[in-house]
Every structure is written in structure tokens, then in C-alpha cells.
Design a protein around this motif. Sequence first.
Motif, PDB file in Angstrom:
ATOM      1  N   THR A  38       0.662  -0.846  -0.353  1.00 21.34           N
ATOM      2  CA  THR A  38      -0.136  -0.015  -0.062  1.00 21.34           C
ATOM      3  C   THR A  38       0.869   1.846   0.184  1.00 21.34           C
ATOM      4  OG1 THR A  38      -1.969  -1.273   1.390  1.00 21.34           O
ATOM      5  CG2 THR A  38      -1.608   1.050   1.304  1.00 21.34           C
ATOM      6  N   SER A  39       0.702   2.423  -1.198  1.00 11.69           N
ATOM      7  CA  SER A  39       1.408   3.428  -0.578  1.00 11.69           C
ATOM      8  C   SER A  39       0.552   4.771  -0.350  1.00 11.69           C
ATOM      9  CB  SER A  39       2.064   4.100  -2.173  1.00 11.69           C
ATOM     10  OG  SER A  39       0.550   4.152  -3.009  1.00 11.69           O
ATOM     11  N   ILE A  40       1.201   5.918   0.002  1.00 12.57           N
ATOM     12  CA  ILE A  40       0.793   6.791   0.254  1.00 12.57           C
ATOM     13  C   ILE A  40      -0.458   7.416  -1.165  1.00 12.57           C
ATOM     14  CG2 ILE A  40       0.698   9.475   0.711  1.00 12.57           C
ATOM     15  CD1 ILE A  40       3.455   8.216   2.619  1.00 12.57           C
ATOM     16  N   GLY A  41      -0.048   7.217  -2.140  1.00 16.38           N
ATOM     17  CA  GLY A  41      -1.082   7.674  -3.070  1.00 16.38           C
ATOM     18  C   GLY A  41      -2.388   6.790  -3.105  1.00 16.38           C
ATOM     19  N   ASP A  42      -1.952   5.959  -2.225  1.00 19.83           N
ATOM     20  CA  ASP A  42      -3.657   4.943  -2.838  1.00 19.83           C
ATOM     21  C   ASP A  42      -3.814   5.231  -1.956  1.00 19.83           C
ATOM     22  OD1 ASP A  42      -2.415   2.968  -4.566  1.00 19.83           O
ATOM     23  OD2 ASP A  42      -0.915   1.514  -3.114  1.00 19.83           O
ATOM     24  N   LEU A  43      -3.108   5.622  -0.270  1.00 21.98           N
ATOM     25  CA  LEU A  43      -4.421   6.354   0.387  1.00 21.98           C
ATOM     26  C   LEU A  43      -5.096   7.350  -0.212  1.00 21.98           C
ATOM     27  CD1 LEU A  43      -0.822   4.903   3.455  1.00 21.98           C
ATOM     28  CD2 LEU A  43      -3.328   3.493   2.871  1.00 21.98           C
ATOM     29  N   VAL A  44      -3.958   8.079  -0.418  1.00 20.32           N
ATOM     30  CA  VAL A  44      -4.864   9.448  -0.266  1.00 20.32           C
ATOM     31  C   VAL A  44      -6.090   9.604  -1.344  1.00 20.32           C
ATOM     32  CG1 VAL A  44      -4.795  12.017  -1.660  1.00 20.32           C
ATOM     33  CG2 VAL A  44      -2.361  11.091   0.353  1.00 20.32           C
ATOM     34  N   THR A  45      -5.728   8.534  -2.085  1.00 21.84           N
ATOM     35  CA  THR A  45      -6.829   7.949  -3.126  1.00 21.84           C
ATOM     36  C   THR A  45      -7.880   7.993  -2.530  1.00 21.84           C
ATOM     37  OG1 THR A  45      -5.270   8.492  -5.623  1.00 21.84           O
ATOM     38  CG2 THR A  45      -7.508   7.240  -5.381  1.00 21.84           C
ATOM     39  N   LYS A  46      -7.893   6.425  -1.507  1.00 21.32           N
ATOM     40  CA  LYS A  46      -9.152   5.171  -0.957  1.00 21.32           C
ATOM     41  C   LYS A  46     -10.177   6.557  -0.268  1.00 21.32           C
ATOM     42  CE  LYS A  46     -11.284   2.043   0.870  1.00 21.32           C
ATOM     43  NZ  LYS A  46     -12.129   1.683  -0.386  1.00 21.32           N
ATOM     44  N   SER A  47      -8.949   7.823   0.940  1.00 23.31           N
ATOM     45  CA  SER A  47      -9.419   8.442   1.403  1.00 23.31           C
ATOM     46  C   SER A  47      -9.879   9.543   1.265  1.00 23.31           C
ATOM     47  CB  SER A  47      -8.454   8.715   2.650  1.00 23.31           C
ATOM     48  OG  SER A  47      -7.475   9.748   1.941  1.00 23.31           O
ATOM     49  N   GLY A  48      -9.602  10.219  -0.422  1.00 22.49           N
ATOM     50  CA  GLY A  48     -10.714  11.242  -1.020  1.00 22.49           C
ATOM     51  C   GLY A  48     -10.243  12.816  -0.052  1.00 22.49           C
ATOM     52  N   VAL A  49      -9.013  12.308   0.701  1.00 25.62           N
ATOM     53  CA  VAL A  49      -8.398  14.007   1.025  1.00 25.62           C
ATOM     54  C   VAL A  49      -7.548  14.223   0.302  1.00 25.62           C
ATOM     55  CG1 VAL A  49      -8.251  12.743   4.156  1.00 25.62           C
ATOM     56  CG2 VAL A  49      -6.097  13.035   1.496  1.00 25.62           C
ATOM     57  N   GLY A  50      -7.263  14.616  -0.700  1.00 28.21           N
ATOM     58  CA  GLY A  50      -7.767  15.301  -2.482  1.00 28.21           C
ATOM     59  C   GLY A  50      -5.598  15.045  -1.915  1.00 28.21           C
ATOM     60  N   THR A  51      -4.566  15.467  -1.372  1.00 20.22           N
ATOM     61  CA  THR A  51      -3.193  16.051  -1.895  1.00 20.22           C
ATOM     62  C   THR A  51      -2.151  14.687  -0.951  1.00 20.22           C
ATOM     63  OG1 THR A  51      -3.522  17.585   0.251  1.00 20.22           O
ATOM     64  CG2 THR A  51      -3.675  18.176  -2.670  1.00 20.22           C
TER      65      THR A  51
END
Length: 210
Positions: A38-51
Motif C-alpha cells: 500500500t502506497s501513500i498515493g493509494d491512501l490519499v486516493t482511497k481516503s478522498g483527502v485530495g493531496t
Amino acid sequence: MAKRGGADHERRERGDQTRRDLVDAGRALFVAQGFFNTSIGDLVTKSGVGTRGAFYHHFKDKSELFRAVFEEVENDLTLRSLASPPQGEDPWERLSRGLHSFLDAALEPEVQRIMLLDGPVVLGWQAVRLIQQGNSIALIEEQVGEAISEGVIEEQPVNELTHMLVAALEEGALLVAHAPDPGEAQRRAARILDHLLLSFAPDKRKSLRR
């Protein structure tokens, strides 16, 4: 004059929600993909926090988010296994039910991945134990102490007995998590756990023989 970005409480609420969204995303992805996939990019996308900036505002790295997820999963398991016993149970019954609930949870993908497989590797044994000592182990120790003080369990050093029981429980849970047939492994481990607990409770052994 309103502050840029809204009032203080509004900013705090948005911040709390962003953190909540990241923890929820971590809880889902760390189970589905594992921490290392799991990448930080995956986490940002999944969470919908934007950046990524939103991520780093709340967590210094992926491991810190994983620790927050681990603490939440461990706390949830503790609450449903140990913290709310049914009325009428004696201390030995509460202890037995709680430990069996932990062993049963080894069949759950979330507990397997977060607590048993990735947790000790990502956080290290000492960090995992520190989290547990403030939560599940503290409650188990309290129940062990009650069972001893009421004479249900033979007189034993409470702290040492608690840690020995936890060690046996964790090994059993790991066997279940890694077994080709987890259900059968859990049933075998549960029978051994019963024998282990009864070895400390002579009156319970006698009552079961009647």
C-alpha cells in the motif's frame, strides 16, 4: 471578521474528519493489500483527502498511520472480547470467554493482517506490546487478579501468569492465521486453551467431571 478557512472549531472538525478518513482508508487497504503493498498515493486516493500534503499534515509517514490503525483494531477487539462481559459470569468464565474471543478473532482477515502478521513487523515487538499493555493485557491482568482473589484460580503471581497466558494465546492465534485450514486449527487451539485454563482452576475441573 471570519478567519480564513472558517472558525477554529470548523477547522478542527475538518481536520478530525480528514484524519478519520485516512485511518478508515488505512484500515481497508492494509487489510486488502497489506502494509508493504500500500502506497501513500493509494491512501490519499482511497481516503478522498485530495493531496499528499493532507496526509503529511496528520501523519509523518505510512508507519505512523499503521500504528493508529493497529491501536484502533486492538481496541475494538478488546472492547468486544473483554470490556463488556455478560451479567452473571464469574471471573474464570469472564477470563475464559475473553481469551477464546481473541482466539476466535484470529479467523478474521483484519485481525490476521493488522495484529498478527504485519503489526509485529511494521511496529516491532516492543511497540506492539506497549500498545497491548495499556489495553488488552491490562484487562486480562485485571481478570486474572479477580479470579485469583476469589479463589477460582490457584494462587499465582498475577503479572507473570497474565503474560504467560497472553504468550500462549498469541502463538495459538498465529498458528490459526498461518494454517492451511484455519477453522480446524482454531478448534484444536481452543481445546488446548481450555485445558490450559482449567489447569489453574481445580474446582472448575472437579465441577466439569461431575
